[in-house]
Design a protein around this motif. Structure first.
Motif, PDB file in Angstrom:
ATOM      1  N   TYR A 193     -35.985 -39.714 -18.008  1.00 29.65           N
ATOM      2  CA  TYR A 193     -37.157 -38.849 -18.137  1.00 29.65           C
ATOM      3  C   TYR A 193     -36.859 -37.595 -18.959  1.00 29.65           C
ATOM      4  O   TYR A 193     -37.643 -36.651 -18.972  1.00 29.65           O
ATOM      5  N   SER A 194     -35.729 -37.578 -19.662  1.00 23.55           N
ATOM      6  CA  SER A 194     -35.364 -36.414 -20.478  1.00 23.55           C
ATOM      7  C   SER A 194     -35.235 -36.824 -21.942  1.00 23.55           C
ATOM      8  O   SER A 194     -34.885 -37.957 -22.256  1.00 23.55           O
ATOM      9  N   SER A 195     -35.497 -35.887 -22.806  1.00 27.19           N
ATOM     10  CA  SER A 195     -35.261 -36.131 -24.226  1.00 27.19           C
ATOM     11  C   SER A 195     -33.756 -36.156 -24.445  1.00 27.19           C
ATOM     12  O   SER A 195     -32.981 -35.722 -23.592  1.00 27.19           O
ATOM     13  N   GLN A 196     -33.317 -36.658 -25.588  1.00 26.51           N
ATOM     14  CA  GLN A 196     -31.888 -36.739 -25.870  1.00 26.51           C
ATOM     15  C   GLN A 196     -31.245 -35.352 -25.825  1.00 26.51           C
ATOM     16  O   GLN A 196     -30.143 -35.181 -25.299  1.00 26.51           O
ATOM     17  N   GLU A 197     -31.946 -34.354 -26.369  1.00 24.70           N
ATOM     18  CA  GLU A 197     -31.414 -32.990 -26.384  1.00 24.70           C
ATOM     19  C   GLU A 197     -31.256 -32.450 -24.963  1.00 24.70           C
ATOM     20  O   GLU A 197     -30.217 -31.880 -24.610  1.00 24.70           O
ATOM     21  N   SER A 198     -32.283 -32.658 -24.120  1.00 25.81           N
ATOM     22  CA  SER A 198     -32.231 -32.172 -22.739  1.00 25.81           C
ATOM     23  C   SER A 198     -31.157 -32.905 -21.936  1.00 25.81           C
ATOM     24  O   SER A 198     -30.452 -32.315 -21.121  1.00 25.81           O
ATOM     25  N   ALA A 199     -31.051 -34.219 -22.209  1.00 26.59           N
ATOM     26  CA  ALA A 199     -30.055 -35.028 -21.500  1.00 26.59           C
ATOM     27  C   ALA A 199     -28.645 -34.538 -21.804  1.00 26.59           C
ATOM     28  O   ALA A 199     -27.790 -34.468 -20.919  1.00 26.59           O
ATOM     29  N   GLU A 200     -28.402 -34.182 -23.055  1.00 25.95           N
ATOM     30  CA  GLU A 200     -27.071 -33.689 -23.440  1.00 25.95           C
ATOM     31  C   GLU A 200     -26.768 -32.344 -22.776  1.00 25.95           C
ATOM     32  O   GLU A 200     -25.635 -32.096 -22.342  1.00 25.95           O
ATOM     33  N   LYS A 201     -27.784 -31.485 -22.680  1.00 25.04           N
ATOM     34  CA  LYS A 201     -27.597 -30.187 -22.024  1.00 25.04           C
ATOM     35  C   LYS A 201     -27.291 -30.380 -20.536  1.00 25.04           C
ATOM     36  O   LYS A 201     -26.407 -29.707 -19.982  1.00 25.04           O
ATOM     37  N   MET A 202     -28.029 -31.276 -19.905  1.00 15.59           N
ATOM     38  CA  MET A 202     -27.823 -31.527 -18.478  1.00 15.59           C
ATOM     39  C   MET A 202     -26.453 -32.142 -18.224  1.00 15.59           C
ATOM     40  O   MET A 202     -25.786 -31.818 -17.238  1.00 15.59           O
ATOM     41  N   LEU A 203     -26.008 -33.006 -19.142  1.00 13.70           N
ATOM     42  CA  LEU A 203     -24.674 -33.603 -19.008  1.00 13.70           C
ATOM     43  C   LEU A 203     -23.601 -32.516 -19.052  1.00 13.70           C
ATOM     44  O   LEU A 203     -22.634 -32.550 -18.286  1.00 13.70           O
ATOM     45  N   GLY A 204     -23.810 -31.528 -19.926  1.00 18.02           N
ATOM     46  CA  GLY A 204     -22.862 -30.418 -20.023  1.00 18.02           C
ATOM     47  C   GLY A 204     -22.825 -29.605 -18.733  1.00 18.02           C
ATOM     48  O   GLY A 204     -21.756 -29.182 -18.283  1.00 18.02           O
ATOM     49  N   VAL A 205     -24.000 -29.437 -18.120  1.00 12.96           N
ATOM     50  CA  VAL A 205     -24.084 -28.704 -16.856  1.00 12.96           C
ATOM     51  C   VAL A 205     -23.354 -29.472 -15.755  1.00 12.96           C
ATOM     52  O   VAL A 205     -22.598 -28.897 -14.969  1.00 12.96           O
ATOM     53  N   PHE A 206     -23.566 -30.800 -15.691  1.00  9.23           N
ATOM     54  CA  PHE A 206     -22.892 -31.634 -14.687  1.00  9.23           C
ATOM     55  C   PHE A 206     -21.378 -31.514 -14.801  1.00  9.23           C
ATOM     56  O   PHE A 206     -20.661 -31.363 -13.814  1.00  9.23           O
ATOM     57  N   LYS A 207     -20.900 -31.585 -16.028  1.00 11.79           N
ATOM     58  CA  LYS A 207     -19.451 -31.516 -16.253  1.00 11.79           C
ATOM     59  C   LYS A 207     -18.895 -30.167 -15.824  1.00 11.79           C
ATOM     60  O   LYS A 207     -17.811 -30.084 -15.246  1.00 11.79           O
ATOM     61  N   GLN A 208     -19.646 -29.110 -16.110  1.00 15.99           N
ATOM     62  CA  GLN A 208     -19.192 -27.770 -15.751  1.00 15.99           C
ATOM     63  C   GLN A 208     -19.125 -27.601 -14.227  1.00 15.99           C
ATOM     64  O   GLN A 208     -18.169 -27.041 -13.692  1.00 15.99           O
ATOM     65  N   ILE A 209     -20.144 -28.100 -13.550  1.00 18.46           N
ATOM     66  CA  ILE A 209     -20.168 -28.012 -12.082  1.00 18.46           C
ATOM     67  C   ILE A 209     -19.026 -28.814 -11.482  1.00 18.46           C
ATOM     68  O   ILE A 209     -18.331 -28.367 -10.557  1.00 18.46           O
ATOM     69  N   THR A 210     -18.801 -30.041 -12.017  1.00 13.87           N
ATOM     70  CA  THR A 210     -17.733 -30.893 -11.514  1.00 13.87           C
ATOM     71  C   THR A 210     -16.375 -30.261 -11.735  1.00 13.87           C
ATOM     72  O   THR A 210     -15.484 -30.334 -10.878  1.00 13.87           O
ATOM     73  N   ARG A 211     -16.209 -29.597 -12.882  1.00 14.26           N
ATOM     74  CA  ARG A 211     -14.913 -28.992 -13.236  1.00 14.26           C
ATOM     75  C   ARG A 211     -14.632 -27.729 -12.447  1.00 14.26           C
ATOM     76  O   ARG A 211     -13.513 -27.509 -11.967  1.00 14.26           O
ATOM     77  N   THR A 212     -15.632 -26.883 -12.270  1.00 13.62           N
ATOM     78  CA  THR A 212     -15.418 -25.568 -11.628  1.00 13.62           C
ATOM     79  C   THR A 212     -15.776 -25.539 -10.159  1.00 13.62           C
ATOM     80  O   THR A 212     -15.270 -24.703  -9.410  1.00 13.62           O
ATOM     81  N   GLY A 213     -16.676 -26.460  -9.732  1.00 17.86           N
ATOM     82  CA  GLY A 213     -17.110 -26.435  -8.339  1.00 17.86           C
ATOM     83  C   GLY A 213     -18.079 -25.315  -8.046  1.00 17.86           C
ATOM     84  O   GLY A 213     -18.414 -25.058  -6.887  1.00 17.86           O
ATOM     85  N   ARG A 214     -18.558 -24.640  -9.081  1.00 17.82           N
ATOM     86  CA  ARG A 214     -19.471 -23.513  -8.900  1.00 17.82           C
ATOM     87  C   ARG A 214     -20.854 -23.852  -9.475  1.00 17.82           C
ATOM     88  O   ARG A 214     -20.966 -24.579 -10.472  1.00 17.82           O
ATOM     89  N   PRO A 215     -21.909 -23.318  -8.874  1.00 21.18           N
ATOM     90  CA  PRO A 215     -23.263 -23.589  -9.392  1.00 21.18           C
ATOM     91  C   PRO A 215     -23.485 -22.930 -10.739  1.00 21.18           C
ATOM     92  O   PRO A 215     -22.856 -21.929 -11.087  1.00 21.18           O
TER      93      PRO A 215
END
Length: 217
Positions: A193-215
């Motif tokens: 349900y996301s555009s390619q641009e939005s999907a890439e941004k959200m993927l970056g957010v997921f990776k950051q949360i997984t790496r740092t454990g912070r919101p």
């Protein structure tokens, strides 16, 4: 005759030593321990069981039954376990929880582990007071229910994703925003349900949360 007397004395001594060993282990364990007869009479208890029940050993041992400590709503179930445990093909759990009532009438949540003593109709049970844990879990559940209720009634679309990016919770407003039903949205991946641009941004957010454990705000 003399040998028979000596053998009997040795047997009695061994029995006394076993009794001392049982008492030592029982008194030093962290759990309340009771020995239960076929008719549910409590024949032995340790200090922890005294503390949990609020009665002394003299008040309990050989005089009171387990059913006297079980809350009414659980009495039939626990009694059935007791009876089934003494049948050759009985079906019963060896671990379960029940609600206990102590001498002061205080309600306690108890976790119990029970097993039969081989060759007898007696059982031994170890119990732990889990009242504080149950109260904490109930408080957390009520808090979560209140939180969910608030989210369901806000106008903004709200959603939660699992680590794979699939929708696991969302409110009614999101359904209105997207024009999809709950059945259509549940479990759907954010990429659908996301555009390619939005999907890439959200993927970056997921990776950051997984790496740092912070919101990420």
């Amino acid at each position: 005759m003399f040998e028979e007397i000596e053998q009997r004395k040795k047997a009695e001594f061994a029995l006394q030593e076993n009794e001392k060993e049982y008492r030592s282990v029982s008194e030093n364990t962290g759990a309340a321990t009771i020995l239960v007869e076929k008719d549910m009479t409590i024949s032995k208890i340790n200090a922890k069981a005294e503390e949990m029940a609020g009665f002394s050993k003299n008040e309990i041992e050989g005089k009171m039954k387990t059913s006297e400590f079980i809350a009414e709503e659980d009495r039939e179930r626990v009694t059935r376990y007791h009876e089934e445990r003494r049948k050759q093909d009985g079906e019963y759990p060896s671990e379960y929880t029940f609600t206990m009532v102590d001498k002061q009438g205080k309600i306690k949540n108890v976790f119990i582990q029970t097993s039969m003593i081989p060759g007898t109709q007696r059982s031994i049970a170890s119990m732990i007071d889990i009242t504080s844990r149950v109260q904490a879990e109930n408080a957390l559940r009520r808090s979560e229910e209140k939180y969910r209720s608030i989210l369901e009634n806000i106008e903004e679309g709200y959603f939660e994703l699992d680590l794979e990016g699939n929708l696991k919770f969302f409110n009614n407003s999101l359904c209105k925003v997207t024009g999809h039903t709950r059945e259509e949205l549940l479990g759907v991946n954010y990429k659908q349900y996301s555009s390619q641009e939005s999907a890439e941004k959200m993927l970056g957010v997921f990776k950051q949360i997984t790496r740092t454990g912070r919101p990420v705000i």
